[in-house]
Design an enzyme around this catalytic site. Structure first.
Site, short mmCIF file in Angstrom:
data_model
loop_
_atom_site.label_atom_id
_atom_site.label_comp_id
_atom_site.label_asym_id
_atom_site.label_seq_id
_atom_site.Cartn_x
_atom_site.Cartn_y
_atom_site.Cartn_z
CB SER A 108 -0.97 -0.06 1.08
OG SER A 108 -0.10 0.39 2.45
CE LYS A 109 0.85 7.93 -1.63
NZ LYS A 109 1.78 7.73 -2.91
NE ARG A 110 -1.14 2.49 5.99
CZ ARG A 110 -1.67 1.32 5.69
NH1 ARG A 110 -1.16 0.45 6.73
NH2 ARG A 110 -2.67 1.15 5.40
N GLY A 154 5.37 2.85 0.34
CA GLY A 154 6.01 3.67 -0.67
C GLY A 154 5.13 3.81 -1.93
CG ASP A 173 2.18 7.81 -6.29
OD1 ASP A 173 1.62 9.08 -6.40
OD2 ASP A 173 1.92 7.16 -5.42
#
Ligand code: GLU
Length: 436
Positions: free
Chosen positions: A207-209, A211, A217
């Site tokens: 997930s975004k957490r 990276g 992005d």
């Protein structure tokens, strides 16, 4: 049978790399088979599926080179058709109305699950089976009259003539229901292939957490679409040998669902970075120049064509992402750089440096021609004769003219800046840090 695959995202404004990998596998499979690759926008959640979210999705696909063979199908346009089929299922006794949430909750339509086990041959995971006692009837039309994902997804796959459904294994439970729907509708069941999740180092869904997780992005951070495509293609699939950098044609040629791994695939951003670097090295000079121009303009760096010509060889092999171009080369075009505090402390404010810089200034004023090779010899000779060592000579000079202790090779940098500019920067730094 002509193969027809599809990517069926629900636009949310972000495209997760896991979803995009499913799209890539559908694309590769269709291309390998000489079939068609389609897009279906599952945009029934009207709040999330804004025009911007759809735009983001289409941009991401274009950036990765995922071309489609037919006009996209928008699921929201098909609501009437979905509801009509629900009615037919009710008429045939295959679905029924009930107040699922108890009296007063409003009637929804439930699909009647068959009383036999459901089994299918997954192209990636092998035979998957679910016993009848573990399956319950499920809602296909909500009490507010809107069709549920299961119904819409299956009917649209039928409408688009999809022969192979390649999607994440979070959908396996859904697939048992979907197969029951196909059977009830008297339609042939497509081949299903369920891809294992993309996970982080701890084995949890990536997930975004962990990276960067969204396609956008990577685009913003200077990755090349081709590099991300190559990386994601190999994240859970292998050509059967140890090739890693592959052209699109090579991937199309080699792609087989049977070679997709059935266990989770772990994201390794370092590897992606390495791959991106290899792709940047492979860019044509023209493309690298184009990317550089765009990056400099975006960073509001003022430059001339001839300056750019001179700078490109200095940075060509030093950037791992396109986002590094502007910060790495800014000082070559503009003198508004900051002096990196650490570099100043470590390399500049040291005993003997003012004297060294004074001597260097003199040598730099006199040397002819002011070009990399003679400059190299000059600095080399000075280091030898003074007995000071490279570390006491090059780094202070570099900090003065660039603000940093690292960067492109020093002598070519001096040549590109030119004598006048080098002397000016040297004087400016000396005045700033040593004249009191
Ligand atoms: N909209 C669904 C998703 O994004 C579609 C799944 C599929 O059938 O591919 O998860």
């Amino acid at each position: 049978m002509k193969v027809r695959t599809r990517f069926a995202p629900s636009p949310t404004g972000h495209v997760h790399i896991g979803n995009m990998r499913a799209a890539i596998y559908n694309w590769l499979f269709a291309r390998h088979q000489g079939g068609s690759f389609l897009l279906r926008v599952e945009d029934t959640d009207r709040e999330r599926s804004t025009p911007e979210a759809i735009e983001t999705l289409l941009n991401a696909m274009e950036w990765l080179g995922l071309d489609v063979d037919e006009e996209p199908l928008y699921q929201s346009h098909r609501m009437e058709a979905h509801l009509a089929v629900a009615e037919t299922l009710i008429e045939k006794g295959l679905a029924y109305r009930a107040e699922k949430g108890g009296p007063g909750s409003g009637e929804c339509v439930l699909f009647r699950m068959p009383s036999h086990a459901i089994s299918f041959q997954d192209a990636i995971k092998g035979t998957l089976t679910k016993a009848a006692e573990n399956m319950e009837d499920f809602v296909i039309v909500r009490s507010n009259g809107t069709p549920v994902f299961h119904l819409a997804n299956v009917l649209d796959d039928i409408e688009q003539g999809i022969t192979h459904v390649i999607r994440g294994d979070d959908h396996i439970e859904n697939t048992y229901r979907h197969i029951a729907l196909y059977e009830a509708l008297g339609e042939s069941v497509p081949v299903f292939g369920h891809l294992p999740m993309i996970v982080n180092a701890q084995g949890k869904p990536y997930s975004k957490r962990d990276g960067d997780a969204f396609v956008g992005d990577f685009q913003v951070n200077g990755f090349l679409g081709d590099a991300l495509f190559n990386y994601l293609a190999l994240l859970g699939w292998s050509p059967g040998d140890d090739r890693e950098i592959m052209t699109r044609a090579e991937m199309v040629e080699a792609f087989e669902l049977e070679r997709c791994q059935s266990s989770a695939a772990q994201v390794d951003l370092k590897k992606l970075s390495w791959m991106n670097y290899e792709y940047i090295l492979q860019l044509s000079d023209r493309d690298f120049r184009g990317a550089s121009e765009a990056a400099l303009k975006q960073a509001e760096i003022v430059f001339s064509e001839s300056q750019l010509d001179a700078v490109i060889p200095l940075i060509r092999e030093r950037v791992k992402t396109l986002a590094e171009i502007a910060p790495l080369s800014r000082f070559l075009f503009m003198d508004d750089y900051e002096y990196n505090e650490k570099a100043v402390k470590k390399k500049l404010i040291k005993e003997g440096v003012p004297e060294t810089l004074a001597t260097l200034r003199q040598l730099l004023v006199e040397i002819e021609p002011f070009e990399a090779a003679p400059l190299e010899r000059l600095l080399h000779d000075y280091v030898e004769q003074s007995g000071k060592g490279f570390g006491a000579v090059m780094p202070p000079l570099r900090v003065c003219i660039s603000g940093e202790q690292g960067g492109p090779d020093l002598c070519p940098v001096l040549e590109v800046l030119g004598r006048e500019e080098v002397i000016r920067r040297l004087d400016r730094a000396v005045a700033k840090f040593f004249d009191s």
